[in-house]
Design an enzyme around this catalytic site. Structure first.
Site, PDB file in Angstrom:
ATOM      1  CB  SER A   1     -67.499 112.783  44.906  1.00 49.47           C
ATOM      2  OG  SER A   1     -67.945 111.800  43.994  1.00 49.47           O
ATOM      3  CB  CYS A   2     -65.053 108.135  48.003  1.00 50.01           C
ATOM      4  SG  CYS A   2     -64.396 107.401  46.476  1.00 50.01           S
TER       5      CYS A   2
END
Lengths: 118, 206
Positions: free
Chosen positions: B109-110
């Protein structure tokens, strides 16, 4: 320490128009510990993303890849793992401390914050 | 437990795990409770998509700023007082009549925290992470965004080192609007690239 724990336990979780950032205090705790440990140089964000990504991949395979709760369960598991992998907190130390918390939790009067060591 | 004492609402096993790590790290002096509180406050209350909207509105109004944003987004957002702490590089990707950009992190989930805050639930979900790469047009449609067949869709996969911010197209009929008013047209989703910026009429209806 106990004051802080109580504060975190009672921390209101604000909602904005786009939903709460964290659903429960433990999610905020896990998030903030990770950021602070990485910022202090105990592990790189790259190492974190690899460990966290591996947890997400496993969860996704097992059908647990959706929702905030699953997401932060992966986050917490990854934090436990990276702290053990980097020899910061061994699995044994984590396990024994958790038992202490479980015991304290079961023996705390209604309405009192759960504390260790009294 | 087979006894009848009054107990507080028991903490979940998960909450106990978080308390375990926190109490140990605090004892070792590795985390500071006040800093933890400040971090949570920052991401709950201070850092969010309004930061990114201010950046986009500035870029729409100031061609020089947009050029700087495209050349070095980390430096350009720092001009407005926004900065990241994970040492990541931020890249801005501009939508046009021929290119539509959309961002994902397939690994986890960067996400560009300094400009968008923490990611929404759908961004973190397995279906979005896997499907937007395989069938971006279909996923965009599900967000209500139809992309003409002659427009190229570019999907950018974020990493721990590289995060992306989409510069949506400035809506028509917004000439002469102030930066503040324009920022209201810039939704979080439009900066991830799953929607366009709001039309003036949409914004009025919100």
């Amino acid at each position: 320490m106990s004051e802080m724990n109580a504060a975190l336990l009672d921390m209101p979780i604000p909602h904005d128009a786009e939903g709460p950032v964290f659903d429960e205090p433990w999610q905020a705790q896990a998030f903030a510990m990770t950021v602070q440990m990485s910022e202090a140089g105990h592990f790189s964000w790259r190492d974190w993303a690899d460990t966290f990504g591996a947890e997400i991949a496993t969860a996704t395979k097992e059908g647990r890849g959706c929702g905030n709760e699953n997401y932060y369960l992966c986050w917490l598991a990854a934090l436990e793992k990276i702290l053990a992998d980097k020899d910061i907190l061994s699995t044994e130390v984590q396990k024994s401390r958790k038992e202490e918390w479980r015991h304290a939790n079961e023996h705390t009067e209604h309405g009192k914050p759960v504390e260790l060591g009294s | 437990m087979g006894h009848n004492h009054k107990h507080s609402e028991p903490l979940s096993d998960t909450a106990l795990r978080a308390k375990t790590l926190e109490s140990l790290l605090v004892e070792k002096g590795l985390v500071d409770p006040a800093t933890l509180d400040a971090l949570v406050d920052r991401y709950e209350n201070k850092v969010g998509p309004r930061n990114g909207a201010a950046v986009i509105a500035r870029a729409w109004c100031d061609p020089d700023y947009k050029a700087r944003l495209l050349a070095d987004a980390s430096a350009a957002i720092a001009e407005l007082g926004y900065s990241g702490a994970q040492g990541e590089e931020l890249l801005a990707k501009e939508n046009s009549d021929s290119i539509h950009n959309v961002v994902v992190c397939t690994l986890c989930s960067c996400y560009p925290w300094p400009v968008l805050g923490l990611p929404p639930v759908w961004y973190k979900s397995a279906p979005y992470r896997s499907r937007v790469v395989r069938e971006p047009r279909k996923v965009l449609q599900e967000f209500g965004t139809d992309i003409a067949s002659d427009v190229e869709v570019r999907v950018w996969d974020s990493t721990a080192e590289t995060r992306y911010l989409v510069i949506p197209q400035r809506p028509k009929g917004t000439e002469g609007m102030s930066e503040d008013a324009l920022a209201d047209l810039v939704s979080r989703d439009s900066m991830i690239g799953v929607t366009r910026a709001l039309d003036v009429s949409d914004a009025g209806a919100r």
